[in-house]
Scaffold this active site. Structure first.
Site, PDB file in Angstrom:
ATOM      1  N   ASP A  17      -2.942  41.136 -13.610  1.00  0.00           N
ATOM      2  CA  ASP A  17      -2.233  40.437 -12.550  1.00  0.00           C
ATOM      3  C   ASP A  17      -0.783  40.320 -13.048  1.00  0.00           C
ATOM      4  O   ASP A  17      -0.527  40.501 -14.235  1.00  0.00           O
ATOM      5  CB  ASP A  17      -2.899  39.064 -12.366  1.00  0.00           C
ATOM      6  N   ASP A  19       2.197  37.714 -11.730  1.00  0.00           N
ATOM      7  CA  ASP A  19       2.720  36.348 -11.837  1.00  0.00           C
ATOM      8  C   ASP A  19       1.713  35.420 -12.500  1.00  0.00           C
ATOM      9  O   ASP A  19       0.580  35.308 -12.049  1.00  0.00           O
ATOM     10  CB  ASP A  19       3.050  35.806 -10.435  1.00  0.00           C
TER      11      ASP A  19
END
Length: 218
Positions: A17, A19
């Protein structure tokens, strides 16, 4: 647990992922949301308020603060501001670069699957000098469904010709862990991120370099 650990030595692809996992971007996201909020509402919104809603993509984030036609206007303004200034305070978490470096040396394929728009994702990775580490990058608008759907992860695995069961999804939120599980991959929770998943991951990481430690052990 042990079965999962044995399987970790076979991992050929690690999907991250963005952020709250690779980069700490909350301040910039909050800055641009705040800017739009002031323009449309005439008042301020706190960084913490924004931070706890990061992870589902720009529209979902803004839907916490705007509705109806105002949401469309807010989204347009937010994306315009964010792509113009994607990196003011944003930086990789401590240990992330060394971890990516270490995985690359082991010839592990690396990818990013994010609910952030693709153009902004590429811009952020370029400016932070991280783009060259990744064999695939998939922003939210390039997939028919976003995480927690497994589709972005399965698409990455397909493009890189890796069976999903030889993949590991690393992220800080429920979306990441669910997407990984649904795709048939192992999952690792980045504890330094913004959220705590409800679903139990296969591994917990207290620091990015824990990933190297785990993968070296087996």
């Amino acid at each position: 647990r042990h079965r999962g650990m044995r399987k970790l030595c076979n991992i050929r692809l690690v999907i991250f992922d963005l952020d709250g996992t690779l980069i700490d971007s909350a301040e910039d996201i909050a800055l641009h949301v705040g800017r739009v909020y002031r323009e449309l509402k005439g008042k301020d919104v706190s960084t913490d308020e924004v931070k706890k809603n990061i992870g589902d993509g720009a529209r979902s984030l803004l839907a916490n603060f705007f509705q109806g036609q105002e949401l469309e206007e807010a989204l347009e303004r937010f994306l315009h501001y964010y792509i113009s200034e994607p990196v003011i305070y944003t930086k990789p978490y401590e240990g992330v670069m060394e971890t990516l470096e270490g995985l690359k040396e082991r010839r592990i394929l690396l990818a990013v699957a994010t609910n952030k728009p693709h153009a902004i994702t590429l811009e952020v990775l370029k400016r932070l000098n991280m783009l060259h580490y990744f064999d695939e990058v998939l922003g939210a608008d390039l997939s028919p469904e976003k995480k927690p759907s497994p589709l972005p992860l399965l698409e990455i695995a397909k493009r890189l010709e890796v069976p999903p069961e030889l993949g590991l999804m690393v992220g800080d939120s429920e979306n990441d862990i669910l997407a990984g599980k649904r795709a048939g991959m192992l999952t690792a929770h980045a504890r330094w991120g913004y959220k705590t998943p409800q679903s139990p991951p296969d591994y917990h990481l207290d620091h990015p370099k824990d990933l190297l430690r785990l993968m070296r052990l087996f």
